[in-house]
Design a protein around this motif. Sequence first.
Motif, short mmCIF file in Angstrom:
data_model
loop_
_atom_site.label_atom_id
_atom_site.label_comp_id
_atom_site.label_asym_id
_atom_site.label_seq_id
_atom_site.Cartn_x
_atom_site.Cartn_y
_atom_site.Cartn_z
N GLN A 126 0.82 -1.21 0.00
CA GLN A 126 0.00 0.00 0.00
C GLN A 126 0.86 1.26 0.00
OE1 GLN A 126 -3.36 0.18 -0.29
NE2 GLN A 126 -3.32 -2.06 -0.56
N VAL A 127 1.89 1.24 0.84
CA VAL A 127 2.75 2.42 0.91
C VAL A 127 3.47 2.64 -0.42
CG1 VAL A 127 4.81 3.40 2.01
CG2 VAL A 127 3.04 2.31 3.40
N LEU A 128 4.00 1.55 -1.02
CA LEU A 128 4.71 1.69 -2.28
C LEU A 128 3.78 2.14 -3.40
CD1 LEU A 128 7.37 1.33 -3.80
CD2 LEU A 128 6.75 -1.07 -4.19
N ARG A 129 2.57 1.58 -3.46
CA ARG A 129 1.62 1.98 -4.50
C ARG A 129 1.25 3.46 -4.36
NH1 ARG A 129 -3.66 2.68 -4.72
NH2 ARG A 129 -3.93 1.87 -2.61
N GLN A 130 0.94 3.87 -3.14
CA GLN A 130 0.59 5.28 -2.94
C GLN A 130 1.78 6.19 -3.26
OE1 GLN A 130 -0.92 5.73 1.02
NE2 GLN A 130 -2.69 4.36 0.68
N GLU A 164 2.16 6.23 -7.21
CA GLU A 164 1.07 7.00 -7.81
C GLU A 164 1.21 8.48 -7.45
OE1 GLU A 164 -2.56 5.29 -6.57
OE2 GLU A 164 -2.45 3.59 -7.96
N GLY A 165 1.62 8.74 -6.22
CA GLY A 165 1.81 10.14 -5.83
C GLY A 165 2.92 10.80 -6.64
N GLN A 166 4.01 10.06 -6.90
CA GLN A 166 5.08 10.61 -7.72
C GLN A 166 4.61 10.89 -9.15
OE1 GLN A 166 8.32 7.82 -7.45
NE2 GLN A 166 8.98 8.56 -5.42
N LEU A 167 3.79 9.96 -9.69
CA LEU A 167 3.29 10.16 -11.06
C LEU A 167 2.35 11.35 -11.13
CD1 LEU A 167 3.54 8.92 -13.86
CD2 LEU A 167 1.60 7.46 -13.34
N GLU A 168 1.47 11.49 -10.14
CA GLU A 168 0.58 12.64 -10.10
C GLU A 168 1.37 13.94 -9.94
OE1 GLU A 168 -2.16 11.98 -6.96
OE2 GLU A 168 -3.19 10.30 -7.94
N GLN A 169 2.38 13.90 -9.09
CA GLN A 169 3.17 15.10 -8.89
C GLN A 169 3.92 15.48 -10.16
OE1 GLN A 169 3.03 16.92 -6.07
NE2 GLN A 169 4.22 18.47 -7.20
N ARG A 170 4.34 14.46 -10.94
CA ARG A 170 5.02 14.73 -12.20
C ARG A 170 4.09 15.48 -13.16
NH1 ARG A 170 7.15 9.54 -14.90
NH2 ARG A 170 8.18 9.45 -12.85
N ALA A 202 -0.68 10.37 -18.19
CA ALA A 202 0.38 9.37 -17.92
C ALA A 202 -0.27 8.01 -17.76
CB ALA A 202 1.16 9.72 -16.65
N ASP A 203 0.40 6.99 -18.28
CA ASP A 203 -0.11 5.61 -18.23
C ASP A 203 0.43 4.94 -16.96
OD1 ASP A 203 -1.11 3.15 -18.65
OD2 ASP A 203 -0.26 2.88 -20.66
N ALA A 204 -0.50 4.48 -16.09
CA ALA A 204 -0.11 3.83 -14.82
C ALA A 204 0.00 2.32 -14.94
CB ALA A 204 -1.11 4.19 -13.72
N SER A 205 -0.14 1.76 -16.15
CA SER A 205 -0.09 0.30 -16.30
C SER A 205 1.30 -0.24 -15.95
CB SER A 205 -0.47 -0.10 -17.72
OG SER A 205 0.42 0.50 -18.67
N GLU A 206 2.33 0.51 -16.31
CA GLU A 206 3.68 0.06 -15.98
C GLU A 206 3.90 0.10 -14.47
OE1 GLU A 206 8.32 0.75 -17.27
OE2 GLU A 206 6.69 1.77 -18.34
N LEU A 207 3.28 1.08 -13.80
CA LEU A 207 3.34 1.13 -12.33
C LEU A 207 2.71 -0.12 -11.73
CD1 LEU A 207 2.63 4.21 -10.13
CD2 LEU A 207 1.36 2.13 -9.70
N ARG A 208 1.56 -0.54 -12.32
CA ARG A 208 0.92 -1.76 -11.83
C ARG A 208 1.82 -2.97 -12.07
NH1 ARG A 208 -1.62 1.93 -10.37
NH2 ARG A 208 -3.84 2.35 -10.59
#
Length: 481
Positions: free
Chosen positions: A45-49, A52-58, A160-166
Motif C-alpha cells: 500500500q505504501v509503495l503503490r501510494q 502514484e503520488g510521484q506520477l501525479e506530482q510529475r 500518464a499511463d499507470a499500467s507500468e506502475l501496476r
Amino acid sequence: MSAPGAPLARPRERLRTGSLRRRVVVAVLLLLAVLLLVLSVTVDQVLRQRLEGQLEQRLLDRAAVAVALEDQVDDEELVDRLAGQGVSVRLVTEDGEVLTAGPPLGTGTSPVAPGAARPSRDDGPGPEPPAPPAGEGVVQRGDVLSTTTELDDGALVLQADASELRSTLAQVRAVIAVSCVVALAVAALALLAVVGRVLAPLDRITATARSIGAGDRGRRLRPDRPGTELGRTAAAFDDMLDAVEGAEARARASEHRMRDLLDEAAHELRTPLAGVQAAADLLVRAERPRAEVERLAVSVVRESRRASRLVEDLLTMARIDRGLELSPQDADLVDLARTAVEDRRLRPGPAVLDVGASGPAPVRADPDRVGQVLANLLDNAVRAAGPGGRVDVLVGREVDGAVVTVLDDGPGVAPQDRERVFERLVRLDEARSRDAGGAGLGLPIARGIARAHGGDVVLRERPDGARGAAAVLRLPLRTGG
C-alpha cells in the motif's frame, strides 16, 4: 445401569499430550506468517501510494512548467518540452489545431526522453481518453492519469499511463511473496533446532521420572534457576518426589510397626492363653485337692483377665487410630483426678496421696476417657514407684490449659527414652515381669485419648529435682471457665 435420579459419573478429563515441539513451531510460524502478511500488505500500500503520488506530482509539475513557458516558447516547442518520462501531451489551440507528443497511452511503452517523440499535428496516437475539466487536478480513469490546464493559447492535457506502475507493483508483490515463503521455510528449520534445544530440560525431567520409577529414588532435578517456568516445574517435581519418598518411607515404617505390633500382641496373648490352657488341663485330667483346684481356678481367672485387658487395650488403640468417638461434657479436672485416685487406692500398691489442687480446672471432655487416661498414668506411676513408693497427684491451671501432674519416686526415665515410652508395646525394663510391667500400651493409649481431646501427655523429670519422673496431662480449658 445407574439408579433413576442418581448423578451421572463425570468422565475423567485426559491430559492432551500432543507434541509440544510441533505446537510451538506451528504457533510461531503462524504468528510469523501473520506478521509477514501484515508487513507485505503495508509495504504494497505504501509503495503503490508513493509511486502514484510521484506520477501525479510529475503531471502537476509539468502543468506548472507549461504555465511558466507558454509566453516564452511556441506551441510545438512547449509540447516537445513537456512530453517524455511516461507523460503524453495534447494541446488544443484556440483555432482548433491539435498538437500531441509522448508515448501512446495504454501500450506500456517505457518513458522517453524529452524530444524523443516530436509533436504532431492531427496525426496523434489515436483517440485520447476524455480529459478532465480544467482545474480539477489529477483524475484517474482506468490506468490513465490526466490533468487539464487552461493556457492563453488553448487547453493543455497532460496524461500518464499507470499500467507500468501496476506491473512494477506486481513484480514487487511476487518478490515479497517468494521472500516470505523462503523466510518461513528457514524459520521452520531454525525453530525445530532451537525448540529442541529449549525443550531439552523436559527430556531430562522425563528421563529422571523413568529412572525413579525404575527404583532410583534418590535422583532429583535440582534446577539452578527455580524462579523460571521450567525451574518452578522442576522444583515442584522435586518436592513431589520428596513427598512421595517420605510417604513411601512412612508407609514402610508403618508396615513394620504393624508387623511388630502383631508379633508383640501375639507374644503377649500367648502367655496368658498358655496359662489358661495349662490350668484347664490340670483341672480336667484328674481329681485334685480343693486347695489346688481353687489355686488353678484363680490362675485361670487372672490369666483370662490379663488376656482380656490386652485385647481391650488393642481395641482402644485401633479406635484411636480410626478416630476416637468422644462424649464431651462440662467437668472439673480436679474431681476427675480425685475419683481416679480413690479408685486406685482400692487396689494393692504404694500409698497414693490425696490430690493437691490450686483451684478448679474446668474442661470440656469425656469423663470416662479422661478417667482412663488418669488410671493409666497412676498405674504406670505405681509400677515405677515399686513397693513402699510414693505417688503424688497435682492439679492446676496454666495459661493454655488445665494440667494434671503425676509424680513418682521411682528410678525415673532417661531423657532419650521419654518419647520412646509412648511407642506401642515398649517396655524400658525388659527384665521386669509382664505382670508387673504391663503390656506397654498404657502410655500410648493415654496420649492418644489426650490428643483426641486437643491436649497431650508428656513425660518429664520432676520439677522439684527429686528422684523419679513426672507424667503431665494437659487439656484445653473450657471456654468461659
